[in-house]
Motif scaffolding. Structure first.
Motif, PDB file in Angstrom:
ATOM      1  N   LEU A   1       6.592   5.752   9.335  1.00 25.52           N
ATOM      2  CA  LEU A   1       7.440   5.937   8.157  1.00 25.52           C
ATOM      3  C   LEU A   1       7.454   4.677   7.315  1.00 25.52           C
ATOM      4  O   LEU A   1       7.341   4.727   6.083  1.00 25.52           O
ATOM      5  CB  LEU A   1       8.862   6.298   8.612  1.00 25.52           C
ATOM      6  CG  LEU A   1       9.852   6.718   7.527  1.00 25.52           C
ATOM      7  CD1 LEU A   1       9.352   7.940   6.781  1.00 25.52           C
ATOM      8  CD2 LEU A   1      11.228   6.997   8.138  1.00 25.52           C
ATOM      9  N   ARG A   2       7.561   3.537   7.960  1.00 27.90           N
ATOM     10  CA  ARG A   2       7.576   2.245   7.267  1.00 27.90           C
ATOM     11  C   ARG A   2       6.269   2.029   6.490  1.00 27.90           C
ATOM     12  O   ARG A   2       6.280   1.466   5.393  1.00 27.90           O
ATOM     13  CB  ARG A   2       7.787   1.141   8.295  1.00 27.90           C
ATOM     14  CG  ARG A   2       8.055  -0.235   7.723  1.00 27.90           C
ATOM     15  CD  ARG A   2       8.388  -1.207   8.837  1.00 27.90           C
ATOM     16  NE  ARG A   2       9.664  -0.910   9.465  1.00 27.90           N
ATOM     17  CZ  ARG A   2       9.809  -0.481  10.726  1.00 27.90           C
ATOM     18  NH1 ARG A   2       8.754  -0.310  11.495  1.00 27.90           N
ATOM     19  NH2 ARG A   2      11.008  -0.232  11.218  1.00 27.90           N
ATOM     20  N   ALA A   3       5.165   2.484   7.056  1.00 27.92           N
ATOM     21  CA  ALA A   3       3.857   2.306   6.430  1.00 27.92           C
ATOM     22  C   ALA A   3       3.561   3.357   5.367  1.00 27.92           C
ATOM     23  O   ALA A   3       2.513   3.295   4.720  1.00 27.92           O
ATOM     24  CB  ALA A   3       2.766   2.329   7.501  1.00 27.92           C
ATOM     25  N   GLY A   4       4.462   4.330   5.184  1.00 34.25           N
ATOM     26  CA  GLY A   4       4.238   5.364   4.185  1.00 34.25           C
ATOM     27  C   GLY A   4       3.274   6.436   4.631  1.00 34.25           C
ATOM     28  O   GLY A   4       2.780   7.211   3.814  1.00 34.25           O
TER      29      GLY A   4
ATOM     30  N   LEU B   1       0.819  -1.199   0.000  1.00 33.05           N
ATOM     31  CA  LEU B   1       0.000   0.000   0.000  1.00 33.05           C
ATOM     32  C   LEU B   1       0.862   1.260   0.000  1.00 33.05           C
ATOM     33  O   LEU B   1       0.518   2.262  -0.639  1.00 33.05           O
ATOM     34  CB  LEU B   1      -0.937  -0.008   1.213  1.00 33.05           C
ATOM     35  CG  LEU B   1      -2.043  -1.068   1.162  1.00 33.05           C
ATOM     36  CD1 LEU B   1      -2.767  -1.140   2.498  1.00 33.05           C
ATOM     37  CD2 LEU B   1      -3.032  -0.767   0.040  1.00 33.05           C
ATOM     38  N   ALA B   2       1.983   1.205   0.724  1.00 28.60           N
ATOM     39  CA  ALA B   2       2.895   2.350   0.720  1.00 28.60           C
ATOM     40  C   ALA B   2       3.481   2.559  -0.678  1.00 28.60           C
ATOM     41  O   ALA B   2       3.601   3.694  -1.159  1.00 28.60           O
ATOM     42  CB  ALA B   2       4.011   2.144   1.746  1.00 28.60           C
ATOM     43  N   ASP B   3       3.847   1.453  -1.349  1.00 26.51           N
ATOM     44  CA  ASP B   3       4.373   1.551  -2.715  1.00 26.51           C
ATOM     45  C   ASP B   3       3.315   2.092  -3.668  1.00 26.51           C
ATOM     46  O   ASP B   3       3.620   2.861  -4.589  1.00 26.51           O
ATOM     47  CB  ASP B   3       4.865   0.180  -3.198  1.00 26.51           C
ATOM     48  CG  ASP B   3       6.178  -0.226  -2.550  1.00 26.51           C
ATOM     49  OD1 ASP B   3       6.868   0.669  -2.025  1.00 26.51           O
ATOM     50  OD2 ASP B   3       6.498  -1.423  -2.566  1.00 26.51           O
TER      51      ASP B   3
ATOM     52  N   GLU C   1      16.234  -0.077   6.645  1.00 23.08           N
ATOM     53  CA  GLU C   1      15.148   0.278   5.723  1.00 23.08           C
ATOM     54  C   GLU C   1      15.175   1.762   5.377  1.00 23.08           C
ATOM     55  O   GLU C   1      14.548   2.180   4.399  1.00 23.08           O
ATOM     56  CB  GLU C   1      13.793  -0.032   6.343  1.00 23.08           C
ATOM     57  CG  GLU C   1      13.550  -1.464   6.727  1.00 23.08           C
ATOM     58  CD  GLU C   1      12.286  -1.590   7.543  1.00 23.08           C
ATOM     59  OE1 GLU C   1      11.203  -1.566   6.926  1.00 23.08           O
ATOM     60  OE2 GLU C   1      12.373  -1.686   8.777  1.00 23.08           O
ATOM     61  N   PHE C   2      15.891   2.558   6.178  1.00 20.42           N
ATOM     62  CA  PHE C   2      15.819   4.006   6.047  1.00 20.42           C
ATOM     63  C   PHE C   2      17.160   4.617   5.636  1.00 20.42           C
ATOM     64  O   PHE C   2      18.228   4.138   6.014  1.00 20.42           O
ATOM     65  CB  PHE C   2      15.390   4.645   7.373  1.00 20.42           C
ATOM     66  CG  PHE C   2      14.109   4.079   7.928  1.00 20.42           C
ATOM     67  CD1 PHE C   2      13.032   3.809   7.108  1.00 20.42           C
ATOM     68  CD2 PHE C   2      13.985   3.823   9.285  1.00 20.42           C
ATOM     69  CE1 PHE C   2      11.852   3.287   7.606  1.00 20.42           C
ATOM     70  CE2 PHE C   2      12.812   3.303   9.810  1.00 20.42           C
ATOM     71  CZ  PHE C   2      11.740   3.039   8.961  1.00 20.42           C
ATOM     72  N   ASP C   3      17.070   5.700   4.856  1.00 21.08           N
ATOM     73  CA  ASP C   3      18.205   6.589   4.624  1.00 21.08           C
ATOM     74  C   ASP C   3      18.085   7.754   5.588  1.00 21.08           C
ATOM     75  O   ASP C   3      17.005   8.002   6.143  1.00 21.08           O
ATOM     76  CB  ASP C   3      18.199   7.096   3.179  1.00 21.08           C
ATOM     77  CG  ASP C   3      18.714   6.059   2.195  1.00 21.08           C
ATOM     78  OD1 ASP C   3      19.676   5.341   2.544  1.00 21.08           O
ATOM     79  OD2 ASP C   3      18.159   5.953   1.092  1.00 21.08           O
ATOM     80  N   TRP C   4      19.181   8.495   5.765  1.00 25.40           N
ATOM     81  CA  TRP C   4      19.105   9.613   6.702  1.00 25.40           C
ATOM     82  C   TRP C   4      20.095  10.713   6.356  1.00 25.40           C
ATOM     83  O   TRP C   4      21.085  10.504   5.646  1.00 25.40           O
ATOM     84  CB  TRP C   4      19.338   9.143   8.135  1.00 25.40           C
ATOM     85  CG  TRP C   4      20.711   8.595   8.413  1.00 25.40           C
ATOM     86  CD1 TRP C   4      21.851   9.295   8.662  1.00 25.40           C
ATOM     87  CD2 TRP C   4      21.079   7.215   8.460  1.00 25.40           C
ATOM     88  NE1 TRP C   4      22.909   8.439   8.882  1.00 25.40           N
ATOM     89  CE2 TRP C   4      22.461   7.160   8.758  1.00 25.40           C
ATOM     90  CE3 TRP C   4      20.372   6.023   8.290  1.00 25.40           C
ATOM     91  CZ2 TRP C   4      23.150   5.960   8.878  1.00 25.40           C
ATOM     92  CZ3 TRP C   4      21.060   4.842   8.415  1.00 25.40           C
ATOM     93  CH2 TRP C   4      22.425   4.796   8.706  1.00 25.40           C
TER      94      TRP C   4
ATOM     95  N   ARG D   1      12.219   6.526   3.951  1.00 25.75           N
ATOM     96  CA  ARG D   1      12.277   5.149   3.475  1.00 25.75           C
ATOM     97  C   ARG D   1      13.247   5.023   2.307  1.00 25.75           C
ATOM     98  O   ARG D   1      13.154   5.755   1.328  1.00 25.75           O
ATOM     99  CB  ARG D   1      10.887   4.653   3.048  1.00 25.75           C
ATOM    100  CG  ARG D   1       9.996   4.271   4.198  1.00 25.75           C
ATOM    101  CD  ARG D   1       8.717   3.622   3.701  1.00 25.75           C
ATOM    102  NE  ARG D   1       7.952   4.530   2.852  1.00 25.75           N
ATOM    103  CZ  ARG D   1       7.517   4.222   1.637  1.00 25.75           C
ATOM    104  NH1 ARG D   1       7.757   3.044   1.105  1.00 25.75           N
ATOM    105  NH2 ARG D   1       6.816   5.095   0.942  1.00 25.75           N
ATOM    106  N   ARG D   2      14.156   4.069   2.424  1.00 27.56           N
ATOM    107  CA  ARG D   2      15.148   3.845   1.369  1.00 27.56           C
ATOM    108  C   ARG D   2      14.451   3.418   0.078  1.00 27.56           C
ATOM    109  O   ARG D   2      13.645   2.496   0.063  1.00 27.56           O
ATOM    110  CB  ARG D   2      16.143   2.774   1.807  1.00 27.56           C
ATOM    111  CG  ARG D   2      17.238   2.475   0.802  1.00 27.56           C
ATOM    112  CD  ARG D   2      18.373   1.740   1.485  1.00 27.56           C
ATOM    113  NE  ARG D   2      19.034   2.599   2.466  1.00 27.56           N
ATOM    114  CZ  ARG D   2      19.929   2.153   3.356  1.00 27.56           C
ATOM    115  NH1 ARG D   2      20.227   0.869   3.409  1.00 27.56           N
ATOM    116  NH2 ARG D   2      20.494   3.001   4.206  1.00 27.56           N
TER     117      ARG D   2
END
Length: 294
Positions: A136-139, A72-74, A153-156, A271-272
């Motif tokens: 954040l993971r869920a968009g 769903l996030a995608d 999973e994340f960039d920063w 999110r990466r």
């Protein structure tokens, strides 16, 4: 598999029931129930185990929920990117900020962003690090303020680096020293942030490395309340130096914490591989502009 039925199922799990999920997806409870049943029939296995008035995820349900959140996030990323291609003139920026340090670090950035991009709708949410990571993971948000290191999973982009200080009562026997270690404070009760806050984990992990388990006498999400508890002689609390410096009290003393692995590295995370809208990219560019080299 339809996104409609998948979203209904995900919201039932996320909201904790069919009635709350129905409000979230703007449908009737019966419609949501039918959508979940349709998804179960399509997959061929139950996703929820109905126990009285409660619904518990089955093993298959856990897999579908975890993958469904990402799908769903995608999908939302895809629709956002298509809107940009169609020439979207206005946009939205969804920011998740932690209570610790937000006013000092992000309020000036927020004001500058609003000045540069007055047409962008900025939506702010404030939670502890664990809940922000899940959002954040869920968009649900574009960026989250978080301490690093964080999930792969994340960039920063680093925003600020600060050492921690130990806040102790003015009568504490270590007052007068320039710095202390956690071992120095092992006999002092600890006042920590609640478990959903990254600083809670940072302090406990450091104590474990130092070989002891602290006596935690209070946990809170309110910085001022924690400082009041220190001033009342209840124990020691820990804050980034820049935040502690803004809240000095005569009954509290600040001692630099000389402890490896406890430096406060606040970063803006995303999110990466996620698509960043023009509004989101503008925010990231501003963060990099202001904090270049941090």
């Amino acid at each position: 598999m339809e996104f409609r039925t998948l979203r209904a199922f995900v919201e039932v799990v996320r909201q904790g029931g069919f009635s709350q999920a129905a409000k979230t997806v703007f449908a009737t409870q019966s419609t949501v129930s039918k959508a979940v049943k349709q998804l179960e029939e399509e997959i061929g296995v139950p996703l929820l185990d109905r126990i009285g008035h409660r619904s518990v995820l089955t093993v298959a349900g856990e897999v579908v929920y975890r993958r469904g959140v990402r799908l769903l996030a995608d999908r939302d990323d895809l629709l956002a990117e298509l809107d940009e291609i169609r020439g979207l003139k206005r946009g939205a920026l969804r920011l998740g900020l932690p209570p610790v340090g937000s006013s000092t670090l992000f309020a000036p950035l927020f004001a500058l962003y609003r000045q540069r991009y007055p047409g962008i709708d900025v939506r702010l949410v404030e939670h502890g690090s664990a809940q922000l990571a899940e959002s954040l993971r869920a968009g649900e948000i574009d960026f989250a303020g978080a301490l690093i290191p964080t999930s792969e999973e994340f960039d920063w982009q680093v925003v600020r680096r600060e050492p921690l200080v130990a806040l102790v009562p003015a009568s504490h026997p270590l007052v007068g020293r320039r710095s202390v270690t956690l071992v120095d404070l092992r006999e002092t009760p600890f006042i920590l942030f609640e478990s959903g806050f990254a600083l809670h984990r940072v302090v406990l992990d450091a104590c474990q490395r130092a070989g002891f388990e602290p006596n935690i006498v209070a946990q809170s999400s309110q910085i001022d309340f924690m400082i009041e508890l220190v001033g009342a002689g209840l124990g020691a609390a820990f804050l980034p130096r820049m935040i502690a410096a803004q809240r000095r009290q005569s009954a509290v003393r600040h001692l630099l914490l000389d402890e490896p692995g406890t430096e406060w590295h606040m970063a803006m995370t995303w999110r990466r591989g996620a698509f960043l809208s023009a509004a989101a990219q503008a925010w990231l560019d501003l963060v990099r502009e202001i904090h270049n080299g941090d």
